[in-house]
Enzyme design. Structure first.
Site, short mmCIF file in Angstrom:
data_model
loop_
_atom_site.label_atom_id
_atom_site.label_comp_id
_atom_site.label_asym_id
_atom_site.label_seq_id
_atom_site.Cartn_x
_atom_site.Cartn_y
_atom_site.Cartn_z
N SER A 1 -11.85 18.08 18.74
CA SER A 1 -12.55 18.74 17.65
C SER A 1 -14.02 18.95 17.94
CB SER A 1 -12.40 17.93 16.36
OG SER A 1 -12.92 16.62 16.53
N ASP A 2 -14.55 18.17 18.87
CA ASP A 2 -15.96 18.32 19.25
C ASP A 2 -16.16 17.70 20.62
OD1 ASP A 2 -17.31 15.35 18.62
OD2 ASP A 2 -15.60 15.83 17.35
N ARG B 1 -3.74 5.13 -3.47
CA ARG B 1 -5.07 5.34 -2.90
C ARG B 1 -5.26 6.75 -2.34
NH1 ARG B 1 -7.90 0.27 -1.37
NH2 ARG B 1 -6.72 -1.45 -2.27
N GLU C 1 -8.29 5.29 16.42
CA GLU C 1 -7.03 4.70 15.97
C GLU C 1 -5.99 4.41 17.05
OE1 GLU C 1 -8.98 6.80 12.66
OE2 GLU C 1 -8.16 7.66 14.49
N HIS D 1 0.80 -1.23 0.00
CA HIS D 1 0.00 0.00 0.00
C HIS D 1 0.84 1.28 0.00
CE1 HIS D 1 -2.55 -3.18 1.81
NE2 HIS D 1 -3.45 -2.66 0.99
N GLY E 1 -4.10 13.50 15.61
CA GLY E 1 -5.46 13.40 15.12
C GLY E 1 -6.45 14.18 15.95
N THR E 2 -7.70 13.96 15.68
CA THR E 2 -8.77 14.64 16.40
C THR E 2 -9.56 13.64 17.22
OG1 THR E 2 -10.24 14.43 14.47
CG2 THR E 2 -8.97 16.47 14.68
#
Length: 231
Positions: free
Chosen positions: A201-202, A43, A179, A4, A89-90
């Site tokens: 983020s929220d 991808r 993750e 990948h 990340g979030t």
């Protein structure tokens, strides 16, 4: 070249940042790295290598969810020799005292996923960050005077689901992502250093949120902390 990732041997550094969004990977490369060179577009999962304050560092998207980061993380470690992996990340807050745009350093990652039980059905194996990376990131965040929380997070397989995750907030779990557990399991399985740095983020408590554009093009504090941690 792996299944990948199309990079040639030597094109990926031993230290890497792993945002979920490949466009966030491009933003990090363009904004922070000197002379970034793209090594992957398979991808659409963009990956770049450059230097940050003289240190050779890569950045690559991993997609969303435990299966996706597991594939890319496995190949980065086993096919390209990456030794230090930091997810940037979030996450969604599970507590009223963890606000949007705050940083969360995931000391550990609980999960509802069977990723670990697939390999070890007889026992629960706790997923934890590398302490040296965690400790360094915490002190960098403190020096930068960033609102930062250290503790447990919860990695779920479901974005749309009915899991009672708010109950976990009452048990001290800070936030939910998709993750961290997988990255920490890869770190334990293959003997490399892993850490997850998240920006809220929220909030599942107050229902505050940020926009998709803000998630992609801002949240630079966690990026700076992660890069300095790899120096």
């Amino acid at each position: 070249m792996s299944i990948h990732i199309e990079a040639k041997p030597g094109e990926i550094a031993e230290k890497i940042l792993l945002p979920g969004d490949p466009l966030r990977a491009k933003f990090i490369a363009d904004s922070f790295l000197e002379n970034p060179k793209q090594f992957n577009n398979v991808r659409g999962m963009l990956g770049f290598t450059g230097t940050y304050q003289g240190e050779r560092i890569s950045v690559m998207g991993t997609g969303m969810g435990i299966p996706s980061i597991s594939i890319y993380g496995h190949e980065l470690i086993n096919d390209y020799g990456v030794k230090q992996l930091i997810r940037v990340g979030t996450a969604g807050s599970l507590r009223a005292d963890v606000h949007i745009r705050d940083l969360v350093l995931a000391q550990a990652a609980a999960t509802s996923s069977s990723i670990v039980r697939n390999d070890h059905p007889a026992f629960d194996f706790p997923q934890i960050a590398d302490f040296k990376l965690l400790d360094k990131a915490y002190h960098i965040a403190q020096e930068l005077k960033l609102p930062t929380h250290v503790g447990n997070v919860f990695s779920t397989d479901l974005f749309y689901g009915d899991l009672p995750v708010l109950d976990l907030g009452k048990l001290g779990v800070l936030a939910v992502d998709m993750e961290a557990t997988a990255l920490y399991y890869l770190g334990a399985k293959f003997g490399v250093q892993t850490l997850t740095i998240l920006t809220i983020s929220d909030s599942l408590v107050t229902h505050e949120s940020t926009s998709a554009e803000e998630r992609q093009k801002t949240f630079t504090a966690m990026m700076e902390v992660a890069l300095k941690t790899l120096l």
